[in-house]
Scaffold this active site. Structure first.
Site, mmCIF file in Angstrom:
data_model
loop_
_atom_site.group_PDB
_atom_site.id
_atom_site.type_symbol
_atom_site.label_atom_id
_atom_site.label_comp_id
_atom_site.label_asym_id
_atom_site.label_seq_id
_atom_site.Cartn_x
_atom_site.Cartn_y
_atom_site.Cartn_z
ATOM 1 N N THR A 1 10.907 -26.787 125.884
ATOM 2 C CA THR A 1 10.322 -26.762 124.538
ATOM 3 C C THR A 1 9.892 -25.351 124.143
ATOM 4 O OG1 THR A 1 9.524 -29.014 124.868
ATOM 5 C CG2 THR A 1 8.439 -27.721 123.137
ATOM 6 N N GLU B 1 21.941 -26.024 110.261
ATOM 7 C CA GLU B 1 22.690 -25.779 111.498
ATOM 8 C C GLU B 1 23.899 -26.702 111.540
ATOM 9 O OE1 GLU B 1 20.017 -25.148 115.045
ATOM 10 O OE2 GLU B 1 18.498 -25.514 113.554
ATOM 11 N N GLN C 1 14.376 -22.510 119.571
ATOM 12 C CA GLN C 1 14.415 -21.484 118.532
ATOM 13 C C GLN C 1 14.606 -22.082 117.140
ATOM 14 O OE1 GLN C 1 17.449 -18.589 119.526
ATOM 15 N NE2 GLN C 1 16.350 -17.841 121.301
ATOM 16 N N HIS D 1 23.665 -26.485 127.672
ATOM 17 C CA HIS D 1 22.469 -26.380 126.830
ATOM 18 C C HIS D 1 21.623 -27.649 126.816
ATOM 19 C CE1 HIS D 1 20.112 -24.882 123.461
ATOM 20 N NE2 HIS D 1 20.434 -25.934 122.730
ATOM 21 N N ARG E 1 24.849 -34.391 120.369
ATOM 22 C CA ARG E 1 23.594 -34.252 119.619
ATOM 23 C C ARG E 1 23.740 -33.217 118.511
ATOM 24 N NH1 ARG E 1 19.096 -30.512 119.966
ATOM 25 N NH2 ARG E 1 20.378 -29.327 121.411
ATOM 26 N N ALA F 1 7.675 -33.778 124.586
ATOM 27 C CA ALA F 1 7.665 -35.233 124.726
ATOM 28 C C ALA F 1 6.389 -35.687 125.431
ATOM 29 C CB ALA F 1 8.907 -35.686 125.499
ATOM 30 N N HIS G 1 26.181 -24.959 124.351
ATOM 31 C CA HIS G 1 25.845 -24.215 123.127
ATOM 32 C C HIS G 1 26.859 -23.088 122.986
ATOM 33 C CE1 HIS G 1 23.658 -22.017 120.095
ATOM 34 N NE2 HIS G 1 22.745 -22.976 120.033
ATOM 35 N N ARG H 1 28.699 -28.478 117.360
ATOM 36 C CA ARG H 1 28.699 -27.596 118.531
ATOM 37 C C ARG H 1 29.872 -27.769 119.476
ATOM 38 N NH1 ARG H 1 22.475 -27.436 120.265
ATOM 39 N NH2 ARG H 1 21.985 -26.313 118.374
ATOM 40 N N SER I 1 16.751 -32.797 118.715
ATOM 41 C CA SER I 1 16.141 -33.110 120.002
ATOM 42 C C SER I 1 14.619 -33.078 119.924
ATOM 43 C CB SER I 1 16.642 -32.102 121.036
ATOM 44 O OG SER I 1 15.857 -32.132 122.162
ATOM 45 N N LYS J 1 5.430 -29.086 136.867
ATOM 46 C CA LYS J 1 5.750 -28.410 138.133
ATOM 47 C C LYS J 1 5.458 -26.915 138.165
ATOM 48 C CE LYS J 1 10.820 -28.292 137.602
ATOM 49 N NZ LYS J 1 12.050 -28.723 138.228
ATOM 50 N N ASP K 1 15.227 -33.377 137.410
ATOM 51 C CA ASP K 1 14.410 -34.146 138.376
ATOM 52 C C ASP K 1 14.166 -35.591 137.921
ATOM 53 O OD1 ASP K 1 14.267 -31.617 139.405
ATOM 54 O OD2 ASP K 1 12.090 -31.440 139.337
ATOM 55 N N GLU L 1 14.304 -35.153 126.535
ATOM 56 C CA GLU L 1 15.674 -34.884 126.996
ATOM 57 C C GLU L 1 16.063 -35.698 128.229
ATOM 58 O OE1 GLU L 1 16.734 -30.750 126.800
ATOM 59 O OE2 GLU L 1 18.615 -31.079 127.872
HETATM 60 P P1 FAD Z 1 10.775 -30.003 128.380
HETATM 61 O O1 FAD Z 1 10.251 -29.289 127.218
HETATM 62 O O2 FAD Z 1 11.830 -29.339 129.170
HETATM 63 O O3 FAD Z 1 9.585 -30.330 129.358
HETATM 64 C C1 FAD Z 1 9.828 -30.863 130.619
HETATM 65 C C2 FAD Z 1 8.579 -30.727 131.454
HETATM 66 O O4 FAD Z 1 8.712 -31.449 132.664
HETATM 67 C C3 FAD Z 1 8.257 -29.288 131.853
HETATM 68 O O5 FAD Z 1 6.874 -29.127 131.747
HETATM 69 C C4 FAD Z 1 8.675 -29.237 133.313
HETATM 70 O O6 FAD Z 1 8.002 -28.277 134.079
HETATM 71 C C5 FAD Z 1 8.304 -30.634 133.747
HETATM 72 N N1 FAD Z 1 8.997 -31.126 134.938
HETATM 73 C C6 FAD Z 1 10.321 -31.213 135.182
HETATM 74 N N2 FAD Z 1 10.541 -31.765 136.391
HETATM 75 C C7 FAD Z 1 9.328 -32.029 136.924
HETATM 76 C C8 FAD Z 1 8.891 -32.589 138.148
HETATM 77 N N3 FAD Z 1 9.742 -32.973 139.103
HETATM 78 N N4 FAD Z 1 7.564 -32.705 138.365
HETATM 79 C C9 FAD Z 1 6.657 -32.282 137.434
HETATM 80 N N5 FAD Z 1 7.032 -31.740 136.261
HETATM 81 C C10 FAD Z 1 8.339 -31.624 136.008
HETATM 82 N N6 FAD Z 1 16.116 -28.614 120.327
HETATM 83 C C11 FAD Z 1 15.813 -28.744 119.021
HETATM 84 O O7 FAD Z 1 15.690 -29.861 118.524
HETATM 85 N N7 FAD Z 1 15.625 -27.633 118.258
HETATM 86 C C12 FAD Z 1 15.732 -26.378 118.751
HETATM 87 O O8 FAD Z 1 15.532 -25.409 118.036
HETATM 88 C C13 FAD Z 1 16.079 -26.221 120.109
HETATM 89 N N8 FAD Z 1 16.244 -24.982 120.643
HETATM 90 C C14 FAD Z 1 16.514 -24.872 121.969
HETATM 91 C C15 FAD Z 1 16.623 -23.599 122.521
HETATM 92 C C16 FAD Z 1 16.861 -23.456 123.879
HETATM 93 C C17 FAD Z 1 16.963 -22.088 124.473
HETATM 94 C C18 FAD Z 1 17.024 -24.597 124.680
HETATM 95 C C19 FAD Z 1 17.314 -24.458 126.129
HETATM 96 C C20 FAD Z 1 16.936 -25.866 124.132
HETATM 97 C C21 FAD Z 1 16.676 -26.008 122.776
HETATM 98 N N9 FAD Z 1 16.553 -27.270 122.199
HETATM 99 C C22 FAD Z 1 16.247 -27.394 120.883
HETATM 100 C C23 FAD Z 1 16.467 -28.461 123.044
HETATM 101 C C24 FAD Z 1 14.980 -28.821 123.198
HETATM 102 O O9 FAD Z 1 14.230 -27.647 123.318
HETATM 103 C C25 FAD Z 1 14.717 -29.694 124.412
HETATM 104 O O10 FAD Z 1 15.618 -30.766 124.432
HETATM 105 C C26 FAD Z 1 13.296 -30.248 124.336
HETATM 106 O O11 FAD Z 1 12.376 -29.183 124.247
HETATM 107 C C27 FAD Z 1 13.009 -31.090 125.562
HETATM 108 O O12 FAD Z 1 11.652 -31.457 125.529
HETATM 109 P P2 FAD Z 1 11.075 -32.339 126.704
HETATM 110 O O13 FAD Z 1 9.626 -32.505 126.426
HETATM 111 O O14 FAD Z 1 11.909 -33.535 126.870
HETATM 112 O O15 FAD Z 1 11.316 -31.447 128.011
HETATM 113 C C1 SIN Z 2 19.432 -23.341 118.402
HETATM 114 O O1 SIN Z 2 18.477 -22.789 117.868
HETATM 115 O O2 SIN Z 2 20.605 -22.998 118.257
HETATM 116 C C2 SIN Z 2 19.171 -24.508 119.295
HETATM 117 C C3 SIN Z 2 18.957 -25.684 118.464
HETATM 118 C C4 SIN Z 2 19.142 -26.938 119.251
HETATM 119 O O3 SIN Z 2 19.561 -26.933 120.401
HETATM 120 O O4 SIN Z 2 18.876 -27.983 118.666
#
Ligand code: FAD
Ligand code: SIN
Length: 541
Positions: free
Chosen positions: A42, A116, A46, A350, A385, A15, A243, A289, A390, A34, A222, A374
């Protein structure tokens, strides 16, 4: 020290980085993160990213599946906007060099689309089973090529800067406004003041509020806690997604077994080999899910077993190794050969569907503060979701929020930023009682798992609320007296998010989507076809 930029982005996942690439065309950008820049949820994704990419599929079908998954609480306008942005988002990621898996048909190469739970068509674009790593790598490379984007690693945001830190009270009718954040440089343990005209929260999720989670250590909620303290509206926190299939192994540390494994035909079995999903849903392993996680939970409670099993041994070994190289490798390291053995799995926290409430452009209820990814509750996911929606939502909202905030930035461009007082440590001394931080960091996630998990009841929620109330008061008192440290900041946020989840769960007197309460087992559309909203006293008019 005050460090200024036009745009401040908190978080370096999909994001934050996607948004940075857009707004950097208009002004200077500081990204704070952080840990290392790659350390984001991210990076662990998978399955892939859902987007309509074949002739057989349609926007209508993707919209319908998402609305159905969201159990009546999605905002249909937002869902349509995001789904229709899908192909553009994939194209943008391809342009920065993200390599998605393809399949060759004759001379033509097409995306290898996965399926999925809850999706009616194959529409999950992926890079084998390391989609997130491929996306994160591509985005960081594109960021490195932009001289006006500066990334501050090991910088942890503590609190947002608003009128409150300027010592002034808001005038009647005046909105809370954001100008950046106080940030702890964790290497030198110094708090810096980052100011900006526009601030983006992209801090990801809160899986670490639970003791069993697929989320990495950064996911401590946070952004939600900071926004709440600053007075932002927080929505739908009861909708925590579990999950169904995290690897059950003492050394695995939160390792996910992708839903794509079930998408390729993986079947769930009990230890005696019996299938059970046919008793719960006609879609069996590909039900949404919430249904699969509850089914596993019920089977575990009934049989008293520690895990169930996912079986893909009927697939050719070469296909398994090529389609799921990361899962194959991690399991092999643990002496589990998934081409010939069943995979032990359990459900785990999850994803959080709730978060900082935003409009359809990602703007929060605080002026000059946007929230995407997220951390946000945009109306896309409702009460549940769909898999792979996501990453899509995050990239799509990076586009919407960048366009919207650039418009605001142009109005603010010539205005100067206020001077904020430096972080004050007066009256603070080290009580040398950090054991409470360690202890509470164990206790809260365990309590949330036991009392606020897949199946809830009023009794368990009330017990959780009572205990969290005591712990939160202690943590707040400790925070006020002791020097700031990252473990304390995160614990304080975990406690806040846990309380928000419990409060929202107790407010919703029905069961819907991811929220299931034994005392109100039915869905009640007459009274509860609405979001739950929580606002701190700071945000009240
Ligand atoms: P993130 O990618 O979590 O990034 C958050 C960032 O904020 C990080 O850099 C972190 O260090 C930083 N941060 C946090 N707090 C602070 C703070 N206080 N100060 C400074 N920095 C901070 N979704 C899908 O759509 N498809 C998938 O295949 C999928 N697979 C997944 C597999 C796993 C194992 C998991 C756990 C989730 C999966 N998801 C999937 C969900 C998806 O990965 C996440 O929802 C998405 O990556 C979130 O992106 P984001 O940029 O919002 O946050
Ligand atoms: C997964 O690969 O099962 C995670 C996919 C997701 O959370 O969207």
């Amino acid at each position: 020290m005050q460090i200024e930029s036009d745009f401040l982005i908190i978080g370096s996942g999909i994001a934050g980085l996607s948004y940075a690439l857009e707004v950097a065309k208009y002004g200077s950008v500081n990204i704070i993160t952080k840990k290392e820049d790659t350390e984001a949820t991210t990076n662990y994704a998978q399955g892939g990213i859902a987007a309509v990419s074949s002739k057989e599929d349609s926007f209508e079908a993707h919209i319908e599946d998402t609305l159905k998954g969201g159990a009546g609480l999605c905002n249909p306008e937002v869902v349509a906007k995001v789904v229709e942005a899908g192909p553009r988002c994939i194209q943008r990621l391809k342009e920065i060099g993200v390599q998605f898996s393809t399949r060759h048909r004759g001379l033509k190469s097409r995306f290898d689309l996965g399926i999925e739970g809850g999706h009616s068509h194959k529409r999950v674009v992926h890079a084998a089973d390391f989609t997130g790593r491929e996306i994160e790598k591509g985005l960081l490379a594109a960021i490195a090529a932009r001289p006006n984007i500066k990334v501050y690693e090991n910088h942890l945001a503590i609190d947002l800067l608003t009128q409150h830190q300027l010592g002034g009270k808001r005038k009647a009718g005046e909105k809370t406004r954001c100008w950046g954040a106080y940030v702890l440089d964790t290497r030198i343990e110094e708090v810096k003041t980052f100011t900006s005209k526009i601030t983006l929260l992209a801090t990801g999720g809160a899986g670490r509020v639970y003791s069993h989670t697929t989320n990495p250590e950064i996911a401590t909620g946070d952004g939600i806690a900071m926004a709440y303290r600053a007075g932002a509206a927080i929505a739908n926190m009861e909708f925590v997604q579990f999950h169904p299939t995290m690897l059950y192994h003492p050394e695995a540390n939160s390792f996910l077994i992708s839903e794509a494994v079930r998408g390729e035909g993986g079947k769930l079995r009990l230890k005696d080999g019996k299938f059970f999903m046919q008793h719960y849903d006609p879609r069996r392993e590909l039900a949404s899910r919430d249904v699969v996680a509850r089914a596993i939970d019920a089977e575990l409670k009934r049989g008293g077993d520690p895990c169930v099993f996912l079986d893909i041994t009927h697939l050719p070994p070469d296909f398994i190794k090529e389609r799921f190289p990361r899962i194959y490798q991690r399991c092999s390291e643990l002496n589990l050969d998934i081409t010939g053995e069943w995979i032990p799995v359990v459900p785990a926290a999850h994803y959080i569907c709730g978060g900082v409430r935003t409009d359809s452009d990602g703007q929060s209820s605080i002026e000059n503060l946007w929230a995407i990814g997220e951390v946000a509750s945009t109306g896309m996911h409702g009460a549940n979701r769909l898999a792979s929606n996501s990453l899509l939502e995050a990239v799509a909202f990076a586009e919407f929020a960048s366009q919207d905030s650039i418009r605001k930035f142009k109005q603010l461009e010539d205005k100067s930023l206020p001077r904020f007082p430096d972080w004050s440590s007066s009256g603070v001394f080290d009580q040398k009682e950090w054991v409470i931080v360690f202890h509470d960091r164990q206790e809260i996630p365990q309590l949330m798992w036991d009392y606020v998990g897949i199946v809830r009841s009023n009794y368990r929620l009330d017990k959780a609320r009572e205990r969290l109330g005591i712990l939160s008061r202690d943590i707040e008192a400790f925070y006020r007296k002791n020097p700031v440290r990252s473990d304390l900041i995160e614990l304080r946020n975990i406690a806040t998010v846990a309380e928000l989840i419990v409060k929202s769960a107790r407010m919703r007197r029905e069961s819907r989507g991811l929220h299931f309460n034994l005392d109100y087992p039915e869905r009640d559309d007459r009274k509860w076809l609405k979001e739950t909203l929580v606002v701190s006293p700071e945000g009240e008019e």
